[in-house]
Design an enzyme around this catalytic site. Structure first.
Site, PDB file in Angstrom:
ATOM      1  N   GLU A  45       0.822  -1.212   0.000  1.00 38.40           N
ATOM      2  CA  GLU A  45       0.000   0.000   0.000  1.00 38.40           C
ATOM      3  C   GLU A  45       0.857   1.264   0.000  1.00 38.40           C
ATOM      4  O   GLU A  45       0.542   2.251  -0.667  1.00 38.40           O
ATOM      5  CB  GLU A  45      -0.948   0.014   1.202  1.00 38.40           C
ATOM      6  N   TYR A 128      -6.266   6.072   4.937  1.00 38.03           N
ATOM      7  CA  TYR A 128      -6.464   5.096   3.867  1.00 38.03           C
ATOM      8  C   TYR A 128      -5.645   3.827   4.122  1.00 38.03           C
ATOM      9  O   TYR A 128      -6.176   2.704   4.042  1.00 38.03           O
ATOM     10  CB  TYR A 128      -6.074   5.666   2.499  1.00 38.03           C
ATOM     11  N   ASP A 146      -9.964   4.407  -2.458  1.00 35.34           N
ATOM     12  CA  ASP A 146      -8.907   4.989  -3.286  1.00 35.34           C
ATOM     13  C   ASP A 146      -9.539   5.572  -4.549  1.00 35.34           C
ATOM     14  O   ASP A 146     -10.771   5.688  -4.650  1.00 35.34           O
ATOM     15  CB  ASP A 146      -7.836   3.946  -3.616  1.00 35.34           C
TER      16      ASP A 146
END
Length: 354
Positions: A45, A128, A146
Site C-alpha cells: 500500500e 487510507y 482509493d
C-alpha cells in the site's frame, strides 16, 4: 437499500476474476480463513501511493526478497533501503518505511496491530492505509477508498459533484456498500472493478456485476464520471547540477537534507530549485563544461528543468561539499530518477565524443 448493488454479486465476480498480485491471498484461501500478511499489505500500500500496480510489483518482490519480514526491514541500513526505493519517487515514503518498521518492532514486538487507531499511531500510516491493512489483513469491516473506489461510487450513484469536493459523499456511498463479512475481499474487489471494467475511460459495463444497479449506466453518463475540478497549471522550476568524476572513476555526490523532495537521498550537488534560482558556487574548484540540452522531470506540484555541468578532476581534488563515491560502489540505478536522467545526459555526451 433495495436499489443498492449487493456485495455478494461483486464478491462472486471477484472470486472468478481477482487479479493476482504478490502481496495478495487468493479469494479461495481467504474464504477458508487464510489472511494476507499485514507486513506485505502495508508495504504494497505504501508503494502503491501515486504509483501503478505494474510499476510496483518488481519493487515489491525486490524488497520482500531482501527484507522478508518487518524485523528484517527494521534492521536494514537506511542507505540500502533508499537505494532499493530509487525510481519509485516520493522518497518520504521510504523514510517512513524505516521509521514504521522500527516502531512496529520496538512498540509491538514485530507484530502489526490490527485496529485503525493503533495503525495510525505508526509513522507514515494515514486513514487510507490503516483501513486497507485492517480490512485486507485482519478482515475488519473498514471502508477503503482509493481513486478506483471513488470512480465506482460516483458511477453507481450517478454523483456528478466534481472531485475533490465529492470525496465525503463518495466515502458515505462506499460505507453503505461495505459488508461486515469478507470485508477484505470486498475492498479488493471494488478496487479491481475500478481498475479493470470500470476504468477511467470507456468503461466495460456489460460484464460488470453491478451494471443493473448502476445509475450512471442507466443514464448513459458512466464515462463522464467522476467529474473533476480543473487543475491549476503546474509552475516550472529551474536548477543546475554538477557531475564531477575523479580520474579513478569516483563520482562526487551529496546527501540531500532529510526534509523536502528526495530527502536523505544521494544526488548530484547543485542549487535550490525555484522559478528564479540563485547561483551557487560549484562543489569543487575546477573547469566545468555546461552540456547542451537539459533534464526535464515532473513532480506532483511542479515541472523541473535542470542544467547539467560536468568536469573531470584529479585524485587530489578537494570538494567544497559532498563526498566522492568509489566507482566500485557507485550505481546510477540507485539514484533518484531525476538524478539518473542527469547522469544519462552526461553519459550520452561522453558516448558521442568517445
Amino acid at each position: 437499500m433495495r436499489d443498492l448493488p449487493k456485495s455478494a454479486d461483486l464478491l462472486a465476480w471477484y472470486d472468478l476474476n481477482a487479479r493476482e498480485m504478490p502481496w495478495r491471498v487468493a479469494p479461495k484461501d481467504s474464504i477458508t480463513g487464510i489472511r494476507a500478511d499485514p507486513y506485505r499489505i502495508w508495504l504494497s500500500e505504501v508503494m502503491l501511493q501515486q504509483t501503478t500496480v505494474a510499476a510496483v510489483q518488481a519493487y515489491f518482490i525486490k524488497f520482500t526478497t531482501l527484507w522478508p519480514t518487518v524485523r528484517d526491514l527494521a534492521a536494514a541500513e537506511d542507505a540500502d533501503v533508499m537505494a532499493a526505493w530509487a525510481g519509485l519517487g516520493y522518497y518520504a515514503r521510504a523514510r517512513n518505511l524505516l521509521k514504521c518498521s522500527r516502531s512496529v518492532v520496538a512498540d509491538y514486538n514485530g507484530i502489526f496491530p490490527s485496529t485503525r487507531a493503533e495503525l495510525e499511531s505508526l509513522p507514515g500510516i494515514g486513514p487510507y492505509t490503516s483501513a486497507a491493512i485492517a480490512s485486507i489483513a485482519f478482515d475488519r469491516a473498514e471502508v477503503v477508498v482509493d481513486g478506483n473506489v471513488e470512480r465506482v461510487m460516483a458511477r453507481i450513484f450517478a454523483h456528478d459533484v466534481p472531485l475533490p469536493e465529492a470525496k465525503p459523499a463518495l466515502r458515505d456511498f462506499a460505507t453503505k456498500l461495505t459488508p461486515k463479512k469478507r470485508a477484505g475481499d470486498y475492498a479488493q474487489a471494488v478496487m479491481d472493478l475500478g481498475a479493470t471494467l470500470c476504468s477511467p475511460r470507456n468503461p466495460t459495463c456489460a460484464p460488470c456485476p453491478w451494471t443493473e444497479k448502476c445509475r450512471a449506466h442507466k443514464l448513459g453518463i458512466a464515462a463522464e464520471l467522476p467529474k473533476k475540478t480543473p487543475k491549476k497549471p503546474k509552475p516550472t522550476r529551474f536548477g543546475t547540477v554538477y557531475l564531477a568524476q575523479r580520474e579513478d572513476g569516483a563520482w562526487l555526490l551529496e546527501q540531500r537534507p532529510d526534509k523536502g523532495l528526495l530527502g536523505g537521498m544521494l544526488g548530484w550537488p547543485g542549487n535550490e530549485w525555484s522559478e528564479d534560482p540563485e547561483n551557487v558556487d560549484p562543489p569543487i574548484s575546477t573547469f566545468w563544461t555546461p552540456l547542451n540540452g537539459e533534464v526535464g522531470h515532473t513532480f506532483t506540484h511542479f515541472h523541473l528543468k535542470l542544467a547539467v555541468q560536468v568536469a573531470q578532476v584529479p585524485l587530489e581534488a578537494a570538494p567544497l561539499r559532498g563526498v566522492f563515491v568509489d566507482a566500485s560502489t557507485f550505481s546510477a540505478n540507485a539514484l533518484p530518477t531525476v538524478m539518473r536522467k542527469a547522469f544519462d545526459l552526461a553519459q550520452g555526451l561522453r558516448d558521442k565524443t568517445a
